[in-house]
Design a protein around this motif. Structure first.
Motif: not given
Lengths: 623, 100
Positions: A275-297
């Motif tokens: 969860v923390e890593d996912y949060k990091q993604i969204f915090a660092v790249v807030p302008n993300v338009r395309t998000l691909v998460l394989g095996n996002a278990c």
């Protein structure tokens, strides 16, 4: 030297203490080295020349003992000699230290940090059962060249167990290095890797591209890289793909792929992220338009809520197996962020995501153009009905585990068909000729059609679909696995089920001019005559690059030769289970995969021969 | 002003020049276009390409790759070229720029 010791050598027993020390990362070799160094330093820093002199040579010592009463001049001379000898030793040591230091560093870099521990352990093991070596500073005779030299802590052990002088030691190290290199990569593994690359479809003749080589090197040194700098987005994406493939996408390497200026985050293997890593993604790249998460278990509601909070521009969402996200969260997400979504691709959802969720998505995502739902266990006919109401849908891929009746699919195609560019219906077992008819009547803009693993629709239905269809020629057709399966009647019923001869001919007549990718594997009712008619050498299919005709049991060598002749752009021909194909000579830049000849490689790759020459050779073989 | 010679010169940002076979250099799509006389770039007239964003070390490796690629053009199971770890990111940027 380290290489020789590591590997599968048999070692003597180790004491409990050694094991304990090794387990706690304490290396006796290092302690010993430190001790030696301290002792050396002490010597050099003047605990008195007498101490050092004692080690210079036993002969001199005796001399000193016998000549106690000596003249001043003699004393001075002796002192001078002593000092000279000490200086010499010092210099030699220092020079060696420098040289060795460098060499050692290089080695470390090469082997990576993991090997170091085992190196020490092994050295320790060997060290314990050896005769004590002469103390550093003493003279010894080299085992190879018999020269007298000063022993240092770095002197190497020769093949017979004696010590070597610096020169011979270096030679030995060089030889070992050279001998080690080929052993590094067993031929078998390399060949298997190559074979697997071919099957994956990305090995072609000649050298790899420089970019490919560099990307692989970067992946190899992933631990040492701190950031990628201003890499262009496509390369970042490519790197992330390779990191995913090698399962190196971990919380530690994740920051490499996050940059505030990027608009896409593509992580095909997010299994290690929490969860923390996912949060990091969204915090660092807030302008993300395309998000691909394989095996996002490990993606959870908490992270989804954070994404909802931070990322307001998300347009393309692709996730595989985010099974910890609840129904309520999906609802909330589509209600809040659905307006901007253009792409939703979800796979492997077992625990949540129901018909209601799809309904919410249909209501709140008016702009959705691309939808892929595969292996989502809890959705059924209602979900398909909801999808039928999505106004702007252009690309639709569905694979649904529950039974979906033909009427429901007919309704879907009727509603959405005229706008669709892609239609992929996998494993809809109940879809019958009425579905094909509806596709024929309502889809006029398709470029990609997949209708696979179905044993209901008949050959006549497919033939009708591809005859006088207003749709422009397709570029991608996949009708694999459309055939009758009945062990009691292996030849199938009188009226053929699935794509058979006439349907195949109609298909190629309709789409042959634009077709790039053709998959007719397991369409086992197609007759040899149909193949020969289609790939007769006179007819040309200029775009066709990939063909899969595995388990089309009637295919023989003439068909393969005809394909080579009729498809000038062909790159890959997959023909598993075509047992009548033999003695094929493969032309340049074409990969033929799966032809069963036990003694050959499973794939054959054309080198340096063009089509005509290859066909010529084949005829010779056949004659 | 020379006509199409067999060799072309590649100059790095720090002033090192590398003279390589035209056929090898043209493995790079970017260089091939630079040197194509029909497109009329200055490079095609002088047979010289100047790269302000590639330094000598990297360009040397690139030239090595050109010859490596040419040598293995028709063979299969090609062994990978050795790329030093400290260079690989810069080299990757250069490879992307040159389209090789």
């Amino acid at each position: 030297m380290t290489g020789r010791r590591s590997g599968n050598r048999i070692r003597g027993p180790q004491s409990a203490l050694t094991d304990f020390l090794a387990a706690n990362n304490i290396s006796a070799a290092q302690i010993r080295d430190d001790y030696e160094r301290r002792r050396r330093d002490a010597e050099v820093n003047g605990e008195g020349p007498s101490n050092a002199a004692a080690e210079v040579g036993a002969a001199e010592e005796e001399e000193v003992a016998s000549e106690q009463p000596e003249s001043e001049a003699n004393k001075k001379k002796r002192k001078r000699e002593e000092r000279k000898a000490i200086d010499e030793i010092k210099n030699k040591k220092q020079a060696e230290k420098k040289g060795k230091g460098k060499a050692k560093k290089k080695q470390k870099k090469k082997h990576g940090s993991d090997d170091d521990d085992s190196e020490y352990e092994n050295e320790l093991g060997n060290e314990m059962y050896k005769k004590a070596r002469p103390a550093p500073g003493q003279f010894e005779h080299c085992e190879i060249c018999s020269k007298r030299f000063t022993v240092t802590p770095y002197s190497k052990t020769g093949p017979e167990g004696g010590l070597l002088c610096t020169l011979c030691g270096k030679e030995l190290a060089k030889d070992e290095k050279a001998a080690k290199k080929p052993a590094n990569k067993p031929a078998g593994r390399k060949r298997r890797k190559l074979e697997s690359d071919r099957l994956d479809g990305f090995a072609v003749g000649g050298a790899k591209s420089l970019q490919q080589i560099c990307i692989e090197t970067v992946a190899k040194y992933h631990d040492d890289i701190e950031e990628l700098g201003d890499m262009p987005a496509p390369i970042v994406e490519r790197l992330s793909e390779i990191f995913s493939k090698k399962r190196m996408l971990k919380p530690k390497t994740l920051p490499l792929f996050l940059r505030p200026d990027l608009e896409e985050v593509i992580l095909h293997d997010a299994a290690y992220l929490e969860v923390e890593d996912y949060k990091q993604i969204f915090a660092v790249v807030p302008n993300v338009r395309t998000l691909v998460l394989g095996n996002a278990c490990q993606m959870k509601d908490e992270a989804m809520a954070y994404m909802l909070d931070k990322c307001h521009n998300l347009q393309h969402l692709q996730m595989y197996a985010p099974n910890l996200v609840t129904n309520a969260m999906w609802q909330r997400y589509f209600e809040a962020a659905g307006g901007k979504l253009q792409t939703v691709k979800l796979k492997w959802l077992d625990a949540a995501f129901e018909d209601d969720t799809v309904q919410t998505m249909a209501t709140h995502c008016p702009d959705l153009r691309r939808l892929k739902l595969k292996l989502c266990r809890r959705i059924g006919e209602q979900a398909v009905n909801a999808i039928a109401t999505m106004p702007r849908l252009e690309h639709l891929s569905l694979q649904i585990g529950r039974d979906i009746s033909a009427e429901i699919i007919v309704n879907l195609v009727k509603q959405r068909g005229d706008n669709l560019r892609t239609l992929s219906l996998e494993k809809f077992l109940d879809a019958d000729d009425t579905v094909l008819e509806t596709i024929h009547d309502h889809c006029h803009r398709l470029s990609k059609l997949r209708f696979s693993e179905n044993d209901t629709a008949s050959n006549a239905g497919y033939t009708k679909l591809f005859t006088e269809w207003k749709n422009p020629p397709l570029s991608f057709v996949d009708v694999n696995g459309t055939r009758d399966v009945d062990n009691n009647n292996p030849d199938g019923p009188e009226e053929a089920i699935g794509v058979s001869s006439s349907a195949f001919k109609a298909l190629m007549k309709h789409s042959g001019s634009n077709l790039k990718h053709l998959d007719i594997s397991s369409c086992r009712h197609i007759e040899l005559s149909a193949f020969i008619d289609v790939f007769n050498g006179a007819e040309s299919y200029p775009m066709l690059e990939h063909i899969n005709l595995s388990f089309c049991s009637r295919v023989d060598t003439t068909v393969v030769a005809g394909i080579f002749k009729s498809c000038p752009s062909l790159k890959k021909l997959v023909a598993f289970g075509c047992f009548d194909v033999a003695d094929v000579v493969v032309p340049r830049n074409i990969a033929l995969i799966g032809v069963p000849r036990a003694q050959d490689a499973i794939e054959q790759f054309g080198v340096g021969i063009d089509v005509d020459e290859a066909l010529g050779r084949m005829i010779e073989v056949g004659a | 002003m020379s006509a199409e010679s067999d060799y072309v010169t590649l100059i790095s940002s720090d002033g090192y020049s590398f003279v390589v076979q035209r056929s090898s250099a043209c493995i790079s799509a970017a260089i091939r276009r630079m040197l194509d006389p029909s497109l009329g770039f200055a490079e095609s007239k002088t047979n010289t390409c100047r790269f302000e964003n590639i330094n000598g070390l990297v360009l040397e490796k690139v030239c090595e790759y050109f010859y490596y690629n040419e040598k293995h053009k028709n063979s299969k199971d090609v062994p990978d070229m050795d790329v030093p770890a400290e260079l690989c990111l810069e080299l990757l940027m250069a490879a992307d720029y040159l389209n090789v």
